[in-house]
Structures are given as C-alpha cells and as structure tokens.
Design a protein around this motif. Sequence first.
Motif, PDB file in Angstrom:
ATOM      1  N   ASP A   1      46.828  52.242 -73.268  1.00  0.00           N
ATOM      2  CA  ASP A   1      46.031  51.066 -72.916  1.00  0.00           C
ATOM      3  C   ASP A   1      45.505  50.356 -74.160  1.00  0.00           C
ATOM      4  O   ASP A   1      45.565  49.123 -74.272  1.00  0.00           O
ATOM      5  CB  ASP A   1      44.862  51.475 -72.011  1.00  0.00           C
ATOM      6  CG  ASP A   1      45.293  51.773 -70.576  1.00  0.00           C
ATOM      7  OD1 ASP A   1      46.369  51.285 -70.169  1.00  0.00           O
ATOM      8  OD2 ASP A   1      44.554  52.479 -69.879  1.00  0.00           O
ATOM      9  N   GLU A   2      44.978  51.135 -75.105  1.00  0.00           N
ATOM     10  CA  GLU A   2      44.366  50.540 -76.292  1.00  0.00           C
ATOM     11  C   GLU A   2      45.401  49.957 -77.250  1.00  0.00           C
ATOM     12  O   GLU A   2      45.224  48.846 -77.776  1.00  0.00           O
ATOM     13  CB  GLU A   2      43.513  51.596 -77.003  1.00  0.00           C
ATOM     14  CG  GLU A   2      42.277  52.001 -76.210  1.00  0.00           C
ATOM     15  CD  GLU A   2      41.615  53.252 -76.759  1.00  0.00           C
ATOM     16  OE1 GLU A   2      42.072  53.737 -77.836  1.00  0.00           O
ATOM     17  OE2 GLU A   2      40.661  53.747 -76.124  1.00  0.00           O
ATOM     18  N   ARG A   3      46.476  50.682 -77.470  1.00  0.00           N
ATOM     19  CA  ARG A   3      47.459  50.234 -78.462  1.00  0.00           C
ATOM     20  C   ARG A   3      48.245  49.019 -77.980  1.00  0.00           C
ATOM     21  O   ARG A   3      48.649  48.168 -78.777  1.00  0.00           O
ATOM     22  CB  ARG A   3      48.429  51.360 -78.796  1.00  0.00           C
ATOM     23  CG  ARG A   3      47.825  52.497 -79.609  1.00  0.00           C
ATOM     24  CD  ARG A   3      48.875  53.544 -79.932  1.00  0.00           C
ATOM     25  NE  ARG A   3      49.940  52.973 -80.769  1.00  0.00           N
ATOM     26  CZ  ARG A   3      51.212  53.360 -80.712  1.00  0.00           C
ATOM     27  NH1 ARG A   3      51.594  54.283 -79.841  1.00  0.00           N
ATOM     28  NH2 ARG A   3      52.108  52.825 -81.513  1.00  0.00           N
ATOM     29  N   PHE A   4      48.482  48.954 -76.655  1.00  0.00           N
ATOM     30  CA  PHE A   4      49.359  47.905 -76.145  1.00  0.00           C
ATOM     31  C   PHE A   4      48.632  46.899 -75.257  1.00  0.00           C
ATOM     32  O   PHE A   4      49.262  45.996 -74.712  1.00  0.00           O
ATOM     33  CB  PHE A   4      50.540  48.537 -75.394  1.00  0.00           C
ATOM     34  CG  PHE A   4      51.420  49.373 -76.283  1.00  0.00           C
ATOM     35  CD1 PHE A   4      52.394  48.782 -77.065  1.00  0.00           C
ATOM     36  CD2 PHE A   4      51.246  50.746 -76.362  1.00  0.00           C
ATOM     37  CE1 PHE A   4      53.199  49.543 -77.899  1.00  0.00           C
ATOM     38  CE2 PHE A   4      52.045  51.517 -77.193  1.00  0.00           C
ATOM     39  CZ  PHE A   4      53.022  50.909 -77.972  1.00  0.00           C
TER      40      PHE A   4
ATOM     41  N   ALA B   1      52.205  60.251 -75.662  1.00  0.00           N
ATOM     42  CA  ALA B   1      51.625  58.991 -76.136  1.00  0.00           C
ATOM     43  C   ALA B   1      50.403  59.250 -77.002  1.00  0.00           C
ATOM     44  O   ALA B   1      49.523  60.043 -76.656  1.00  0.00           O
ATOM     45  CB  ALA B   1      51.260  58.095 -74.955  1.00  0.00           C
ATOM     46  N   GLY B   2      50.359  58.573 -78.141  1.00  0.00           N
ATOM     47  CA  GLY B   2      49.255  58.742 -79.068  1.00  0.00           C
ATOM     48  C   GLY B   2      49.279  57.670 -80.136  1.00  0.00           C
ATOM     49  O   GLY B   2      49.824  56.573 -79.924  1.00  0.00           O
TER      50      GLY B   2
ATOM     51  N   PRO C   1      56.570  54.401 -80.840  1.00  0.00           N
ATOM     52  CA  PRO C   1      56.454  53.544 -82.026  1.00  0.00           C
ATOM     53  C   PRO C   1      56.541  52.072 -81.646  1.00  0.00           C
ATOM     54  O   PRO C   1      57.425  51.664 -80.884  1.00  0.00           O
ATOM     55  CB  PRO C   1      57.653  53.970 -82.888  1.00  0.00           C
ATOM     56  CG  PRO C   1      58.618  54.597 -81.934  1.00  0.00           C
ATOM     57  CD  PRO C   1      57.804  55.218 -80.834  1.00  0.00           C
ATOM     58  N   LYS C   2      55.619  51.284 -82.177  1.00  0.00           N
ATOM     59  CA  LYS C   2      55.585  49.869 -81.807  1.00  0.00           C
ATOM     60  C   LYS C   2      56.855  49.128 -82.214  1.00  0.00           C
ATOM     61  O   LYS C   2      57.267  48.174 -81.549  1.00  0.00           O
ATOM     62  CB  LYS C   2      54.359  49.192 -82.413  1.00  0.00           C
ATOM     63  CG  LYS C   2      53.058  49.521 -81.675  1.00  0.00           C
ATOM     64  CD  LYS C   2      51.929  48.602 -82.093  1.00  0.00           C
ATOM     65  CE  LYS C   2      50.713  48.798 -81.208  1.00  0.00           C
ATOM     66  NZ  LYS C   2      49.612  47.870 -81.535  1.00  0.00           N
ATOM     67  N   ASP C   3      57.491  49.576 -83.296  1.00  0.00           N
ATOM     68  CA  ASP C   3      58.689  48.855 -83.734  1.00  0.00           C
ATOM     69  C   ASP C   3      59.902  49.169 -82.868  1.00  0.00           C
ATOM     70  O   ASP C   3      60.980  48.615 -83.080  1.00  0.00           O
ATOM     71  CB  ASP C   3      58.991  49.125 -85.208  1.00  0.00           C
ATOM     72  CG  ASP C   3      59.206  50.601 -85.515  1.00  0.00           C
ATOM     73  OD1 ASP C   3      59.176  51.424 -84.573  1.00  0.00           O
ATOM     74  OD2 ASP C   3      59.400  50.941 -86.701  1.00  0.00           O
ATOM     75  N   SER C   4      59.745  50.065 -81.882  1.00  0.00           N
ATOM     76  CA  SER C   4      60.833  50.340 -80.937  1.00  0.00           C
ATOM     77  C   SER C   4      60.682  49.555 -79.637  1.00  0.00           C
ATOM     78  O   SER C   4      61.585  49.587 -78.793  1.00  0.00           O
ATOM     79  CB  SER C   4      60.898  51.833 -80.613  1.00  0.00           C
ATOM     80  OG  SER C   4      61.245  52.586 -81.752  1.00  0.00           O
ATOM     81  N   ILE C   5      59.538  48.887 -79.453  1.00  0.00           N
ATOM     82  CA  ILE C   5      59.288  48.158 -78.212  1.00  0.00           C
ATOM     83  C   ILE C   5      60.009  46.816 -78.254  1.00  0.00           C
ATOM     84  O   ILE C   5      59.864  46.030 -79.191  1.00  0.00           O
ATOM     85  CB  ILE C   5      57.775  47.925 -78.001  1.00  0.00           C
ATOM     86  CG1 ILE C   5      57.027  49.257 -78.026  1.00  0.00           C
ATOM     87  CG2 ILE C   5      57.525  47.181 -76.695  1.00  0.00           C
ATOM     88  CD1 ILE C   5      57.449  50.248 -76.982  1.00  0.00           C
TER      89      ILE C   5
END
Length: 302
Positions: free
Chosen positions: A19-22, A81-82, A87-91
């Motif tokens: 929730d926080e990261r994305f 998830a953590g 990894p954000k660069d895989s989204i």
Amino acid sequence: MFGGFVTKPTIAGAIQSLDERFGLAPLPEADGPVFVLASGWRSGSTLMQRLVASSNEILMWGEPYDLAGLVDRMADSLRPAGDRWPPKDSIVDSAPDPGDWTAKAYPHPEHLLAAHRALFDRLFATPAHEAGFGRWGLKEVRLDGEHAYYLQRLFPDARFVFVHRNPYDAFLSYRVFHDLRPKMGSWWWRWPDVQVTTAEDFGAMWQTLTESFLEWSPRLGGEVIGYEDFSTGTGLDRIERLIGASIDRKVLRVKLARKPGKSNDDGVAQAPLSEAERAGIEVTAGALARRLGYEGPTGDAR
C-alpha cells in the motif's frame, strides 16, 4: 532465510508495504460479507454460522475447501512484499517498448490485489447471488487475526465475528468426536504439515488463534465472543449490530439432525479429560485461558 529475512515476514506488514510503496487505492465495498472465525474445532463456529444465517439475508459457507487452505495460502503469497520486493523497476504500467528489458515484467500490484479479490468474489459471492442471497459470508476454524486483516483489505466493509470456547471443553469434545469415529482420523490445521492429534496440539492451536483474535479484533472493528455466552443468547444483540441483520433466537433451541450413516453420541458415556490431557492444555494455553475465565473443564462438554 529468504531475501535477507531472518524471521518470517507478516501478512499485515507485507500488505502495508504494498500500500505504501505503490499508493494502492482501497478495493470496492462488497455488501458486507461476514466472516466467523473460531479458535479451532468444537468451539461453536457452526452454531454462530447458523445464527448469522438465520437472518435469511446471508449465505454462510462452512469451511469451504478446508484442506486447500485458500485464504491462508493466498494471504501467504503476499509475505515476500517489503522494501525491495516487488522491485519497482519490474512493474509495467504501460505497453513496453520492443527494445525494453522484459525478463522481469510484473503487472502493477493493484492488479495483484484485485485478482485476489476476484477469486473470492467468483467462488463465494457469485454462487450466493445465484442462490438468491444479497450477501454472503463464511465460517472458518483455522484462520487467525492476520488472515482477517487480509480479508478486510480485500473486502473493506467485511464484518468479523471471532469465537472462542473453553479450550478444555473444546478439546474434550474434539476427542470424544474422534473416539466415536476413529476412522475419521485427526484433523489438519495446515494440510499436509500440521495435524492436531494431542491435547498439546489442540491447546497450541487454540492459544495462537485466540490470542490473535484479541489482538486484531479492535483494529478491524470486530466482535470477540465466547461460546459460553452466545449459546445461551447473551451478546447476540452485539452480533446483530455488527452484521447489520437480525438473528432468530429459535436457532438456539434446535438440535441439528445427523446425516444418515452418522452415529449418534447422545447418552454415550465418555471418559473425562485425563490428567495428562489437562496438563497438555495447561502448558500450551493455560495462561490465556485463565485470562478469559477458563480455569479447567466444565461439566458435560461434548
């Protein structure tokens, strides 16, 4: 150890990280599904299920596909998830360029959580609606408070009823049930790894689940209620307010008929808990049991 984790990451922590990261938005409401979670078998979950269902507004599923562990295994799948995973660069948020590196290309986590929700909508909500019910729910005896947190993340308007019973009485009932049906074998808390065969096993399961209910219920707006209370009609007004439906108290006076071929244990004398069984529950669950007013077995607990 996996990915630098020393201890097993929590389901709640994983969801909060996503929730926080994305910046994930809440999922849509779902007509208030009702989840009855009990601290193991023979704890009154079926009676509470029947009480909720007596409103004739809510189709209450009963331990659906129990050995599959659908809720806990789906929730467990989010544990990695953590801070670093996914990894954000895989989204992938838009169509990738043919020249982009796509060895790792993940749909956005908003689709991951929506897919979890879609599984339970299709499995539970759709057949309930097809049967003419506007709402649905389920009762379970293996899920803890963190699983409830997971379910509330998927169903923001979910209602939670957490049920416990004197663990000495519940285990005696469990043992008697299996004494009368030896071919049934002991039941699984987590198939195929964790089977409940002894008083110690039962007490450990009761302790884990009950403690988690007491911790998580206030956070989720749930109600914790003892079998000893609601089986006599006490506290049902609280449950009615929680679920937003009326309960028919006549359910408390109706004894369920057994299915054909099942033996009836009415009037069959069974041995009380042995000293070893009492000690087994005491060592695994005694302190919490006393906090809840359970000092030992009471009367005929079958």
